[in-house]
Design a protein around this motif. Structure first.
Motif: not given
Length: 247
Positions: A76-77, A102-104, A193-194
């Motif tokens: 998942f991101d 972490v993706a970003a 998810w942020l």
């Protein structure tokens, strides 16, 4: 363990090329010689076995051999947007966030930000932070490098967020009466998810309200007060456990 290096260009079996300057420097520091093995990855999944074919004074040639499937990324991101702490803490935050999957990462200027960056200075810092993420990905075994976005103001960044879907997975780190993260995550459908986290001193009440208007849910990470460079890492670690646990 073979040296692992990230290469931005797409890789394929049989490809022969000169490594980028930073990657070549790593090979030289490790004193690899022609015929020695190394592993390369380009962010497209898995990694490639390769061999050094030539060592120059400043450049290194390699040949790409076989591809090996490797699935070490989270399924998942997880993305974080944060009020930037001071430089040294930001470097460590990016390194550890990369190790946690972490993706970003979105660096933000907020009302209480201590670190203020703009123009060329901001661009240089982002390039440096991206290099930190590359190094952490190489060291940790990741096959994907998180993107460090250009510095933006919180207001501009919030305005650019897409309209939230019902129960969007957007969180803003808060304290006091905010519900615990585990309760807020429960029942939210899988997706992006942020997390939004403040700088030293936290977000102002108006900034939290602006985030809430864009679909961010106030959450608490516990009863302790976490530093600006600790809260995003705590969120990443808690989310990895929560989303990986059996329902």
């Amino acid at each position: 363990m073979s040296l692992r290096l990230y290469v931005e260009s797409p890789l394929s079996a049989g490809l022969e090329f000169a490594l980028p300057e930073d990657a070549a420097r790593h090979v030289q520091v490790r004193r690899l010689q022609p015929g020695d093995d190394l592993r390369l990855f380009d962010g497209a999944g898995g990694e490639w076995l390769a061999k050094v074919t030539r060592m120059g004074k400043r450049d290194v040639d390699v040949r790409v051999d076989a591809h090996e499937a490797a699935d070490r990324e989270l399924p998942f991101d997880l993305e974080v947007a944060l009020g930037m702490p001071t430089n040294e803490r930001m470097d460590a935050l990016i390194e550890k966030a990369t190790e946690l999957g972490v993706a970003a990462i979105q660096p933000l200027q907020t009302e209480r930000s201590v670190l203020r960056l703009d123009g060329d200075r901001a661009a240089r810092r982002v390039a440096h932070w991206q290099a930190v993420a590359v190094g952490a990905s190489e060291q940790s075994g990741r096959t994907r490098v998180p993107v460090v976005a250009p510095v933006r103001s919180l207001g501009t960044w919030l305005a650019a967020q897409p309209d939230p879907a019902p129960h969007a997975g957007r969180f803003v780190m808060s304290t006091g009466s905010a519900p615990p993260l585990a309760r807020a995550v429960s029942g939210v459908p899988a997706g992006r998810w942020l997390a939004l986290s403040g700088p030293e001193g936290g977000l102002t009440a108006d900034e939290e309200a602006a985030a809430a208007a864009r679909g961010f849910t106030r959450v608490s990470l516990g009863g302790l007060i976490l530093r600006a460079d600790t809260a995003p890492l705590a969120w990443l670690a808690q989310m990895a456990v929560l989303l990986s646990s059996p329902a």
